[in-house]
Design a protein around this motif. Structure first.
Motif, mmCIF file in Angstrom:
data_model
loop_
_atom_site.group_PDB
_atom_site.id
_atom_site.type_symbol
_atom_site.label_atom_id
_atom_site.label_comp_id
_atom_site.label_asym_id
_atom_site.label_seq_id
_atom_site.Cartn_x
_atom_site.Cartn_y
_atom_site.Cartn_z
ATOM 1 N N GLY A 61 32.466 45.935 -55.512
ATOM 2 C CA GLY A 61 31.316 45.035 -55.494
ATOM 3 C C GLY A 61 31.236 44.223 -54.216
ATOM 4 N N ILE A 62 32.387 43.788 -53.700
ATOM 5 C CA ILE A 62 32.410 43.019 -52.447
ATOM 6 C C ILE A 62 31.831 43.844 -51.300
ATOM 7 C CG2 ILE A 62 33.975 42.097 -50.683
ATOM 8 C CD1 ILE A 62 35.731 41.023 -52.965
ATOM 9 N N ALA A 120 39.462 38.619 -71.906
ATOM 10 C CA ALA A 120 39.958 39.927 -71.462
ATOM 11 C C ALA A 120 38.888 41.006 -71.548
ATOM 12 C CB ALA A 120 41.178 40.318 -72.295
ATOM 13 N N GLY A 121 38.070 40.976 -72.582
ATOM 14 C CA GLY A 121 37.052 41.998 -72.746
ATOM 15 C C GLY A 121 35.917 41.902 -71.751
ATOM 16 N N ALA A 122 35.752 40.726 -71.126
ATOM 17 C CA ALA A 122 34.644 40.529 -70.187
ATOM 18 C C ALA A 122 35.009 40.922 -68.764
ATOM 19 C CB ALA A 122 34.193 39.076 -70.215
ATOM 20 N N GLU A 123 36.301 41.088 -68.496
ATOM 21 C CA GLU A 123 36.731 41.303 -67.111
ATOM 22 C C GLU A 123 36.150 42.581 -66.510
ATOM 23 O OE1 GLU A 123 40.876 41.947 -64.571
ATOM 24 O OE2 GLU A 123 40.960 41.002 -66.564
ATOM 25 N N ARG A 124 36.072 43.660 -67.288
ATOM 26 C CA ARG A 124 35.651 44.944 -66.733
ATOM 27 C C ARG A 124 34.218 44.919 -66.230
ATOM 28 N NH1 ARG A 124 37.622 49.807 -66.190
ATOM 29 N NH2 ARG A 124 36.255 51.620 -66.129
ATOM 30 N N LEU A 143 41.731 45.240 -60.028
ATOM 31 C CA LEU A 143 40.583 44.570 -59.406
ATOM 32 C C LEU A 143 39.706 45.496 -58.566
ATOM 33 C CD1 LEU A 143 42.380 41.296 -58.228
ATOM 34 C CD2 LEU A 143 40.927 41.591 -60.247
ATOM 35 N N TRP A 144 39.851 46.824 -58.703
ATOM 36 C CA TRP A 144 39.121 47.708 -57.804
ATOM 37 C C TRP A 144 37.614 47.616 -57.984
ATOM 38 C CZ3 TRP A 144 35.842 51.749 -58.959
ATOM 39 C CH2 TRP A 144 35.816 52.201 -60.275
ATOM 40 N N LEU A 145 37.135 47.339 -59.183
ATOM 41 C CA LEU A 145 35.697 47.194 -59.388
ATOM 42 C C LEU A 145 35.151 45.967 -58.648
ATOM 43 C CD1 LEU A 145 35.343 48.085 -63.182
ATOM 44 C CD2 LEU A 145 34.464 49.395 -61.232
ATOM 45 N N GLY A 154 44.859 37.357 -51.743
ATOM 46 C CA GLY A 154 45.072 38.085 -50.494
ATOM 47 C C GLY A 154 44.302 39.385 -50.464
ATOM 48 N N LEU A 155 44.260 40.115 -51.591
ATOM 49 C CA LEU A 155 43.515 41.360 -51.662
ATOM 50 C C LEU A 155 42.018 41.114 -51.499
ATOM 51 C CD1 LEU A 155 43.321 44.406 -52.263
ATOM 52 C CD2 LEU A 155 43.243 43.831 -54.702
#
Length: 248
Positions: free
Chosen positions: A81-82, A126-130, A75-77, A173-174
């Motif tokens: 963004g946040i 799955a392909g849209a997550e990135r 989830l680092w991307l 939580g992250l």
């Protein structure tokens, strides 16, 4: 903000209630806290008081999951963004006119409460997550910077990723931890995080944790679905009141 008895009482009751909600359903502390606090103070002050108890409870939630490293890599991307979105939106929260912010906060609570009441569940391929993750992160950051609430659209999006129960709790939580840190950094950058408010925020940790523990005990005795329905309905009512307060 002065350390008056009335402020201390309001803080204590607000964070006990907000912590209880988080203990029951795993989220909702910042949403409830800032939604109630803006009834008696400016949105920027409410956001400043939220920082420490939100950070403590969300780090606790983050560290309770299976693997911080794995969920962080995935989830680092979104987290990047946040940060960017929060700094784009923070000028609204700290601006001279609180009316639009209060109205926007009310609107965010109505949307979040309505999604919860309808039980909306989305699915992300799955392909849209990135490519979708940084966009959702930026949108969440803008809402966070503008209103102090960091659940929209982060929570529905994370729920759409098909994570396991423990992974989802950790991912939330992250997201909440990063949002809290970004909000604190944005407030500090705008000189809207005075030491007095930091002190009050530290004092709010104890009632928040007490409420969280109480909520965890209540969760074993009350139907989670019934509680969630009451919680989301309450958010819609509170959001409607804030919208009326801002533009009525």
């Amino acid at each position: 903000m002065a350390f008056s008895l009335s402020i201390m009482l309001i803080l204590g009751l607000t964070f006990v209630l907000a912590g209880m909600v988080k203990g029951m359903i795993g989220l909702g502390l910042p949403t409830v806290a800032i939604g109630l606090l803006v009834l008696v103070m400016t949105p920027a002050q409410a956001a400043a008081l939220l920082v420490i108890p939100s950070l403590v409870t969300n780090v606790w939630q983050l560290m309770a999951g299976p693997s911080v490293t794995a969920i962080g890599k995935r989830l680092w991307l979104m987290m990047a963004g946040i940060w960017i979105g929060t700094f784009l939106g923070i000028g609204l929260l700290t601006g001279p006119d609180p009316g639009p912010v209060i109205g926007g906060l009310g609107g965010a609570l109505i949307v979040y409460g309505t999604i919860g009441l309808l039980g909306v569940r989305l699915t992300t391929a799955a392909g849209a997550e990135r490519w979708l993750s940084p966009l959702v992160g930026a949108a969440t950051g803008i809402v966070t910077g503008a209103t102090g609430v960091f659940v929209i659209p982060a929570v529905p999006y994370l729920q759409s990723l098909g994570l396991g129960k423990d992974e989802l709790v950790q991912a939330l939580g992250l997201s909440f931890t990063v949002s809290t840190l970004a909000l604190a950094a944005g407030l500090w950058h705008r000189d809207a995080l005075p030491l007095a408010d930091v002190g009050l925020s530290v004092l709010a940790v104890a009632p928040a944790l007490a409420g969280m523990v109480a909520g965890q005990h209540i969760r074993n005795r009350v139907s989670p679905q019934a509680f969630r329905t009451c919680f989301f309905a309450g958010l819609v009512v509170l959001g409607g009141h804030l919208v009326f307060q801002a533009w009525g």
